[in-house]
Design an enzyme around this catalytic site. Structure first.
Site, PDB file in Angstrom:
ATOM      1  N   PHE A   1      -6.379 -46.079  27.105  1.00 20.02           N
ATOM      2  CA  PHE A   1      -6.816 -44.983  26.226  1.00 20.02           C
ATOM      3  C   PHE A   1      -5.636 -44.218  25.598  1.00 20.02           C
ATOM      4  O   PHE A   1      -5.489 -44.164  24.367  1.00 20.02           O
ATOM      5  CB  PHE A   1      -7.728 -44.077  27.077  1.00 20.02           C
ATOM      6  CG  PHE A   1      -7.931 -42.678  26.601  1.00 20.02           C
ATOM      7  CD1 PHE A   1      -8.276 -42.410  25.276  1.00 20.02           C
ATOM      8  CD2 PHE A   1      -7.824 -41.613  27.491  1.00 20.02           C
ATOM      9  CE1 PHE A   1      -8.500 -41.110  24.854  1.00 20.02           C
ATOM     10  CE2 PHE A   1      -8.048 -40.319  27.076  1.00 20.02           C
ATOM     11  CZ  PHE A   1      -8.376 -40.055  25.754  1.00 20.02           C
TER      12      PHE A   1
ATOM     13  N   ARG B   1     -12.226 -27.181  33.643  1.00 20.40           N
ATOM     14  CA  ARG B   1     -11.070 -27.999  33.294  1.00 20.40           C
ATOM     15  C   ARG B   1     -10.523 -27.569  31.929  1.00 20.40           C
ATOM     16  O   ARG B   1     -11.274 -27.112  31.077  1.00 20.40           O
ATOM     17  CB  ARG B   1     -11.468 -29.488  33.208  1.00 20.40           C
ATOM     18  CG  ARG B   1     -11.892 -30.127  34.533  1.00 20.40           C
ATOM     19  CD  ARG B   1     -10.722 -30.287  35.485  1.00 20.40           C
ATOM     20  NE  ARG B   1     -11.082 -30.971  36.725  1.00 20.40           N
ATOM     21  CZ  ARG B   1     -11.506 -30.353  37.830  1.00 20.40           C
ATOM     22  NH1 ARG B   1     -11.649 -29.045  37.854  1.00 20.40           N
ATOM     23  NH2 ARG B   1     -11.775 -31.047  38.921  1.00 20.40           N
TER      24      ARG B   1
ATOM     25  N   VAL C   1     -14.772 -37.805  33.236  1.00 15.16           N
ATOM     26  CA  VAL C   1     -16.137 -37.268  33.181  1.00 15.16           C
ATOM     27  C   VAL C   1     -16.696 -37.218  31.755  1.00 15.16           C
ATOM     28  O   VAL C   1     -17.874 -37.522  31.543  1.00 15.16           O
ATOM     29  CB  VAL C   1     -16.196 -35.873  33.856  1.00 15.16           C
ATOM     30  CG1 VAL C   1     -15.399 -34.821  33.092  1.00 15.16           C
ATOM     31  CG2 VAL C   1     -17.625 -35.417  34.031  1.00 15.16           C
TER      32      VAL C   1
ATOM     33  N   ARG D   1     -17.068 -34.085  44.987  1.00 13.81           N
ATOM     34  CA  ARG D   1     -16.247 -35.272  45.211  1.00 13.81           C
ATOM     35  C   ARG D   1     -15.052 -34.950  46.108  1.00 13.81           C
ATOM     36  O   ARG D   1     -14.433 -33.893  45.936  1.00 13.81           O
ATOM     37  CB  ARG D   1     -15.744 -35.731  43.842  1.00 13.81           C
ATOM     38  CG  ARG D   1     -15.702 -37.173  43.605  1.00 13.81           C
ATOM     39  CD  ARG D   1     -15.338 -37.469  42.163  1.00 13.81           C
ATOM     40  NE  ARG D   1     -14.092 -36.838  41.757  1.00 13.81           N
ATOM     41  CZ  ARG D   1     -13.559 -36.996  40.550  1.00 13.81           C
ATOM     42  NH1 ARG D   1     -14.159 -37.734  39.650  1.00 13.81           N
ATOM     43  NH2 ARG D   1     -12.428 -36.412  40.247  1.00 13.81           N
TER      44      ARG D   1
ATOM     45  N   GLY E   1      -6.749 -51.299  31.298  1.00  9.76           N
ATOM     46  CA  GLY E   1      -6.676 -51.412  29.832  1.00  9.76           C
ATOM     47  C   GLY E   1      -7.544 -52.577  29.371  1.00  9.76           C
ATOM     48  O   GLY E   1      -7.874 -53.467  30.153  1.00  9.76           O
TER      49      GLY E   1
ATOM     50  N   TYR F   1      -3.376 -39.816  44.428  1.00 11.44           N
ATOM     51  CA  TYR F   1      -3.074 -39.878  42.990  1.00 11.44           C
ATOM     52  C   TYR F   1      -2.088 -38.776  42.603  1.00 11.44           C
ATOM     53  O   TYR F   1      -1.089 -39.014  41.915  1.00 11.44           O
ATOM     54  CB  TYR F   1      -4.376 -39.731  42.192  1.00 11.44           C
ATOM     55  CG  TYR F   1      -4.183 -39.562  40.710  1.00 11.44           C
ATOM     56  CD1 TYR F   1      -3.836 -40.648  39.908  1.00 11.44           C
ATOM     57  CD2 TYR F   1      -4.339 -38.318  40.102  1.00 11.44           C
ATOM     58  CE1 TYR F   1      -3.650 -40.490  38.538  1.00 11.44           C
ATOM     59  CE2 TYR F   1      -4.159 -38.157  38.737  1.00 11.44           C
ATOM     60  CZ  TYR F   1      -3.820 -39.243  37.962  1.00 11.44           C
ATOM     61  OH  TYR F   1      -3.634 -39.080  36.604  1.00 11.44           O
TER      62      TYR F   1
ATOM     63  N   VAL G   1      -7.380 -35.332  29.708  1.00 12.44           N
ATOM     64  CA  VAL G   1      -7.396 -35.805  28.320  1.00 12.44           C
ATOM     65  C   VAL G   1      -8.714 -36.539  28.038  1.00 12.44           C
ATOM     66  O   VAL G   1      -9.216 -37.263  28.904  1.00 12.44           O
ATOM     67  CB  VAL G   1      -6.205 -36.751  28.074  1.00 12.44           C
ATOM     68  CG1 VAL G   1      -6.079 -37.086  26.595  1.00 12.44           C
ATOM     69  CG2 VAL G   1      -4.914 -36.145  28.607  1.00 12.44           C
TER      70      VAL G   1
HETATM   71  C1  UD2 Z   1      -7.537 -35.569  37.303  1.00 13.82           C
HETATM   72  C2  UD2 Z   1      -6.471 -34.649  36.696  1.00 13.82           C
HETATM   73  C3  UD2 Z   1      -6.200 -35.060  35.239  1.00 13.82           C
HETATM   74  C4  UD2 Z   1      -5.887 -36.549  35.117  1.00 13.82           C
HETATM   75  C5  UD2 Z   1      -7.038 -37.321  35.746  1.00 13.82           C
HETATM   76  C6  UD2 Z   1      -6.811 -38.836  35.707  1.00 13.82           C
HETATM   77  C7  UD2 Z   1      -6.884 -32.487  37.766  1.00 13.82           C
HETATM   78  C8  UD2 Z   1      -7.375 -31.089  37.557  1.00 13.82           C
HETATM   79  N1  UD2 Z   1      -6.963 -33.267  36.681  1.00 13.82           N
HETATM   80  O1  UD2 Z   1      -8.739 -35.312  36.626  1.00 13.82           O
HETATM   81  O2  UD2 Z   1      -5.110 -34.297  34.715  1.00 13.82           O
HETATM   82  O3  UD2 Z   1      -4.661 -36.846  35.720  1.00 13.82           O
HETATM   83  O4  UD2 Z   1      -7.200 -36.936  37.114  1.00 13.82           O
HETATM   84  O5  UD2 Z   1      -7.946 -39.501  36.168  1.00 13.82           O
HETATM   85  O6  UD2 Z   1      -6.422 -32.873  38.820  1.00 13.82           O
HETATM   86  N2  UD2 Z   1     -17.357 -35.419  37.577  1.00 13.82           N
HETATM   87  C9  UD2 Z   1     -18.731 -35.303  37.565  1.00 13.82           C
HETATM   88  N3  UD2 Z   1     -19.460 -36.409  37.260  1.00 13.82           N
HETATM   89  C10 UD2 Z   1     -18.894 -37.619  36.986  1.00 13.82           C
HETATM   90  C11 UD2 Z   1     -17.483 -37.725  36.994  1.00 13.82           C
HETATM   91  C12 UD2 Z   1     -16.736 -36.587  37.310  1.00 13.82           C
HETATM   92  O7  UD2 Z   1     -19.293 -34.237  37.823  1.00 13.82           O
HETATM   93  O8  UD2 Z   1     -19.646 -38.579  36.735  1.00 13.82           O
HETATM   94  C13 UD2 Z   1     -16.572 -34.200  37.865  1.00 13.82           C
HETATM   95  C14 UD2 Z   1     -15.506 -34.399  38.935  1.00 13.82           C
HETATM   96  O9  UD2 Z   1     -16.061 -34.226  40.217  1.00 13.82           O
HETATM   97  C15 UD2 Z   1     -14.514 -33.307  38.533  1.00 13.82           C
HETATM   98  C16 UD2 Z   1     -14.630 -33.240  37.001  1.00 13.82           C
HETATM   99  O10 UD2 Z   1     -15.865 -33.863  36.682  1.00 13.82           O
HETATM  100  O11 UD2 Z   1     -14.890 -32.051  39.078  1.00 13.82           O
HETATM  101  C17 UD2 Z   1     -13.522 -33.980  36.297  1.00 13.82           C
HETATM  102  O12 UD2 Z   1     -13.399 -35.263  36.909  1.00 13.82           O
HETATM  103  P1  UD2 Z   1     -12.500 -36.427  36.252  1.00 13.82           P
HETATM  104  O13 UD2 Z   1     -12.548 -37.596  37.178  1.00 13.82           O
HETATM  105  O14 UD2 Z   1     -12.879 -36.615  34.831  1.00 13.82           O
HETATM  106  O15 UD2 Z   1     -11.050 -35.783  36.215  1.00 13.82           O
HETATM  107  P2  UD2 Z   1     -10.147 -34.984  37.323  1.00 13.82           P
HETATM  108  O16 UD2 Z   1     -10.389 -33.522  37.141  1.00 13.82           O
HETATM  109  O17 UD2 Z   1     -10.237 -35.590  38.657  1.00 13.82           O
END
Ligand code: UD2
Length: 312
Positions: free
Chosen positions: A12, A210, A186, A271, A37, A142, A172
């Protein structure tokens, strides 16, 4: 010989940076092992010299760096939950690969490396917004892996004089983000599900927030970092985000309007490894790079939904 190397070029963020470089007429090599990718992301990037290979293999790094002046290092195994399930793979794809790349970059005489660092480095510290002076507090494999690489980059500047800069991305999103994996970001998941009339799942109560950053802002920040005076960037790390935050519940409501989905979300358990709130202070990037986010969240989300519509 290409001037630029983009790692993770079939992913991406890598594909988006490569596309911007090609559009302005620059010569680009891309490398990707196609683990997350996708070959179809290379459509439109035919002028790029594409090398399929894994940066965990030092010989691939040597080939990729040959003749290159500037690297955008976007290749990684993204996702917090993936790393919780399988920390070793995350370490190999993030830390081993990055160290190999830095060693090869130095040997090839590369001048500057931009690195896709992560807001995950801040962990669950209560202070908002997150600023670069805060002590990192990674809570997942991670986050540890991404932070370890930041230290390797700073060390390569200090010890070997390779110009490096770590750009801490904050969630992003945008066109080309893969929505199909359980580990997808998400917004990619929500956009594609809601357009298909399927119910998205919110982990936790949806009140987590976020600093969702539209891809064009991240691409612009990278291009600025590549051009910035060395004294502003070399050996440094900085946030790359928007400086605003929104909750998942609010985002879901906006997406209802954009996608036409009129159901409710499902709610599931929080999660493992999730953090509650994330928001960036972007003053360092503004001062060092002249960075200014130009596409706000709602416009970015609108463009993103339009793009996912073209896939349907
Ligand atoms: C982390 C990092 C981000 C980037 C990313 C790479 C933080 C704050 N952000 O993102 O910068 O490096 O990792 O993957 O650490 N969620 C739902 N439903 C879904 C999927 C996710 O509710 O189906 C929630 C999830 O539990 C979280 C939020 O959405 O609270 C964002 O999740 P994500 O996996 O998109 O990204 P995040 O914040 O782990």
């Amino acid at each position: 010989m290409p001037k630029y190397l983009v790692t993770g070029a079939a992913g991406f963020i890598g594909r988006s940076i490569a596309s911007a470089l090609l559009e302005r007429g620059d010569s680009v090599r891309g490398v990707d092992n196609l683990s997350t990718g996708k070959r179809q992301n290379l459509i439109g990037l035919e002028k790029m010299d594409f090398l399929e290979g894994d940066l965990a293999d030092p010989s691939v790094c040597a080939k990729a760096c040959e003749g290159v002046e500037i690297i955008f290092h976007e290749a990684a195994l993204p996702s917090v939950p993936r790393s919780v399930a399988d920390p070793r793979s995350t370490n190999v794809a993030c830390v081993d690969a990055t160290l190999n790349l830095l060693i090869a970059a130095r040997a090839a005489g590369v001048r500057r490396v931009m690195y896709a660092a992560s807001s995950a480095a801040y962990g669950e510290t209560p202070t908002l917004p997150k600023h670069e002076g805060m002590l990192p507090a990674p809570i997942t494999p991670y986050a540890v892996a991404k932070l370890a690489c930041e230290h390797y980059l700073a060390c390569f500047t200090r010890v070997y004089g390779l110009e490096t800069v770590s750009l801490r991305y904050f969630n992003v999103f945008g066109p080309y983000q893969d929505p199909t994996s359980q580990y997808s970001g998400v917004l990619a998941k929500f956009c594609s599900k809601m357009l298909a009339g399927q119910q998205p799942t919110i982990f936790g109560d949806g009140e987590q927030s976020r600093d969702f950053t539209y891809i064009d802002n991240v691409v612009a920040g990278n291009l600025l970092a590549a051009e910035a005076p060395a004294e502003n960037v070399a050996g440094k790390m900085m946030n790359l985000a928007t400086g605003k935050r929104i909750t998942l519940n609010q985002t879901f409501e906006i997406l209802k309007g954009l996608t036409g989905y009129n159901g409710k979300p499902a709610y599931a358990e929080t999660r493992a490894g999730d953090i509650k709130d994330s928001l960036a202070d972007i003053s360092r990037a503004k001062a060092a790079l002249g960075y200014q986010p130009s596409v706000d969240f709602s416009e970015g989300l609108r463009r993103t939904v339009e793009w996912y519509k073209t896939l349907a």
